[in-house]
Motif scaffolding. Structure first.
Motif, mmCIF file in Angstrom:
data_model
loop_
_atom_site.group_PDB
_atom_site.id
_atom_site.type_symbol
_atom_site.label_atom_id
_atom_site.label_comp_id
_atom_site.label_asym_id
_atom_site.label_seq_id
_atom_site.Cartn_x
_atom_site.Cartn_y
_atom_site.Cartn_z
ATOM 1 N N VAL A 139 -2.902 16.130 4.334
ATOM 2 C CA VAL A 139 -2.180 17.388 4.573
ATOM 3 C C VAL A 139 -2.240 17.788 6.042
ATOM 4 C CG1 VAL A 139 -2.558 18.222 2.239
ATOM 5 C CG2 VAL A 139 -4.231 18.743 4.009
ATOM 6 N N PRO A 140 -1.253 18.619 6.451
ATOM 7 C CA PRO A 140 -0.040 18.987 5.721
ATOM 8 C C PRO A 140 0.965 17.844 5.768
ATOM 9 C CG PRO A 140 0.020 19.956 7.895
ATOM 10 C CD PRO A 140 -1.306 19.255 7.785
ATOM 11 N N PHE A 141 1.831 17.790 4.749
ATOM 12 C CA PHE A 141 2.878 16.777 4.738
ATOM 13 C C PHE A 141 4.118 17.359 4.067
ATOM 14 C CE2 PHE A 141 0.571 16.232 0.780
ATOM 15 C CZ PHE A 141 1.562 16.012 -0.164
ATOM 16 N N THR A 142 5.224 16.669 4.231
ATOM 17 C CA THR A 142 6.499 17.114 3.666
ATOM 18 C C THR A 142 7.023 16.048 2.718
ATOM 19 O OG1 THR A 142 7.021 18.330 5.693
ATOM 20 C CG2 THR A 142 8.841 17.886 4.186
ATOM 21 N N GLN A 150 9.987 19.846 0.609
ATOM 22 C CA GLN A 150 8.904 20.760 0.265
ATOM 23 C C GLN A 150 7.675 20.461 1.119
ATOM 24 O OE1 GLN A 150 7.376 20.282 -3.694
ATOM 25 N NE2 GLN A 150 6.374 22.283 -3.729
ATOM 26 N N GLN A 151 7.150 21.486 1.765
ATOM 27 C CA GLN A 151 5.964 21.342 2.601
ATOM 28 C C GLN A 151 4.720 21.634 1.768
ATOM 29 O OE1 GLN A 151 6.681 23.940 5.973
ATOM 30 N NE2 GLN A 151 7.832 22.344 7.044
ATOM 31 N N ILE A 152 3.710 20.769 1.892
ATOM 32 C CA ILE A 152 2.526 20.832 1.047
ATOM 33 C C ILE A 152 1.283 21.065 1.902
ATOM 34 C CG2 ILE A 152 1.125 19.614 -0.656
ATOM 35 C CD1 ILE A 152 3.906 20.326 -1.647
ATOM 36 N N THR A 153 0.492 22.067 1.501
ATOM 37 C CA THR A 153 -0.773 22.365 2.167
ATOM 38 C C THR A 153 -1.924 21.812 1.325
ATOM 39 O OG1 THR A 153 -1.089 24.474 1.018
ATOM 40 C CG2 THR A 153 0.227 24.506 3.049
ATOM 41 N N LYS A 180 0.843 -1.193 0.000
ATOM 42 C CA LYS A 180 0.000 0.000 0.000
ATOM 43 C C LYS A 180 0.879 1.244 0.000
ATOM 44 C CE LYS A 180 -4.292 -1.547 2.208
ATOM 45 N NZ LYS A 180 -5.201 -1.334 3.372
ATOM 46 N N LEU A 181 0.603 2.150 -0.933
ATOM 47 C CA LEU A 181 1.351 3.394 -1.067
ATOM 48 C C LEU A 181 0.364 4.556 -1.079
ATOM 49 C CD1 LEU A 181 3.780 2.189 -3.868
ATOM 50 C CD2 LEU A 181 4.345 2.499 -1.465
ATOM 51 N N PRO A 182 0.814 5.759 -0.739
ATOM 52 C CA PRO A 182 -0.112 6.896 -0.630
ATOM 53 C C PRO A 182 -0.629 7.387 -1.977
ATOM 54 C CG PRO A 182 2.149 7.603 -0.222
ATOM 55 C CD PRO A 182 2.184 6.108 -0.297
ATOM 56 N N LEU A 183 -1.837 7.952 -1.938
ATOM 57 C CA LEU A 183 -2.420 8.559 -3.139
ATOM 58 C C LEU A 183 -1.885 9.964 -3.387
ATOM 59 C CD1 LEU A 183 -6.233 7.636 -2.971
ATOM 60 C CD2 LEU A 183 -4.519 6.738 -4.546
ATOM 61 N N HIS A 184 -1.385 10.620 -2.359
ATOM 62 C CA HIS A 184 -1.011 12.030 -2.508
ATOM 63 C C HIS A 184 0.435 12.236 -2.950
ATOM 64 C CE1 HIS A 184 -0.007 10.941 1.672
ATOM 65 N NE2 HIS A 184 0.974 11.824 1.571
ATOM 66 N N LEU A 185 1.143 11.131 -3.220
ATOM 67 C CA LEU A 185 2.525 11.235 -3.670
ATOM 68 C C LEU A 185 2.713 10.430 -4.955
ATOM 69 C CD1 LEU A 185 4.424 10.705 -0.284
ATOM 70 C CD2 LEU A 185 4.226 12.854 -1.534
ATOM 71 N N GLY A 186 3.598 10.909 -5.822
ATOM 72 C CA GLY A 186 3.982 10.152 -7.012
ATOM 73 C C GLY A 186 2.814 9.736 -7.870
#
Length: 250
Positions: A162-165, A170-173, A134-140
């Motif tokens: 969010v928020p994540f780095t 890079q910090q993402i909102t 399982k991998l995140p949807l918000h990356l790559g």
């Protein structure tokens, strides 16, 4: 006062919640931790774990509970019977040959993406990307799925992430991610650099059939193997391959 027994569907939901906790765990979990993560009373979690252990979907070790071997059989049944993998594999092989990168086919599972097929490129990745992880949807490559979700589902996933780095620092909102997903959908692909792992670049595109999101196809490799001068060619290759998978899918 007598309590009302849980409905059969509620019992199934709770069992799947516990199984999901075990799937996500990287180490054995004690009973109390399983109950906490599944938001269940300890006694309820114990009853469910007992059933899962009996059926082979969980196993009890000295240090706690882990997912059991029956989950492997279920995963194998999916890999054998799903309609995407057979049509995708020859396309992934061709994409690996033309780009030299590692193509992977992902499907969405809740708020995560799961690789179901992969072909190694010329330079194998220095990190593991196991089938079924399982991998995140918000990356790559996840963004090639997340961008095409219905607005309410996308919003819930964004709010939970969010928020994540990113690996780059890079910090993402929420505003950053929402704007990026809008661009991904408008452009038809996601280009990701240094997001989950440093010095790694990926290009991903959705697999869409009649407007229905089937999965996402991605190529990934060391950033040195995918310089900016080659982005346009690889983007075209990936989008064409994603379209070919959709076209051949019954």
């Amino acid at each position: 006062m007598a309590t009302t027994p849980a409905s059969p569907m509620r019992s199934v939901d709770r069992a799947l919640d516990v199984l999901g906790v075990l799937e996500d765990a990287r180490l054995p979990l004690r009973l109390s931790e399983v109950a906490r993560r599944a938001d269940l009373h300890v006694a309820t979690a114990q009853r469910i774990l007992n059933v899962l252990v009996d059926r082979g979907y969980a196993a009890k070790e000295d240090t706690g509970y882990v997912a059991g071997p029956a989950a492997v059989a279920t995963a194998h049944a999916f890999l054998v019977n799903n309609r995407l993998t057979p049509v995708a594999l020859p396309i992934l092989q061709e994409l690996a040959a033309t780009t030299g990168l590692t193509p992977t086919l992902f499907v969405r599972v809740g708020s995560a993406r799961v690789p179901i097929a992969r072909v190694e490129g010329r330079n194998p990745l220095r990190y593991q990307l196991p089938i079924g992880d399982k991998l995140p949807l918000h990356l790559g490559a996840g963004k090639a799925l997340l961008a095409w979700l219905p607005e309410d589902e996308q919003g819930a996933c964004v709010a939970a992430a969010v928020p994540f780095t990113r690996a780059s620092g890079q910090q993402i909102t929420a505003e950053d991610l929402t704007a990026e997903l809008r661009d991904v959908k408008q452009n038809g692909f996601a280009l990701s650099q240094d997001e989950r792992v440093l010095d790694v670049t990926s290009v991903s595109a959705p697999v869409l059939k009649d407007g229905h999101l089937l999965g996402a196809l991605s190529v990934v490799g060391p950033s040195s193997d995918l310089p900016g001068s080659d982005h346009a060619r690889v983007i075209t290759e990936v989008r064409h391959a994603a379209g070919a998978v959709a076209a051949r899918c019954p």
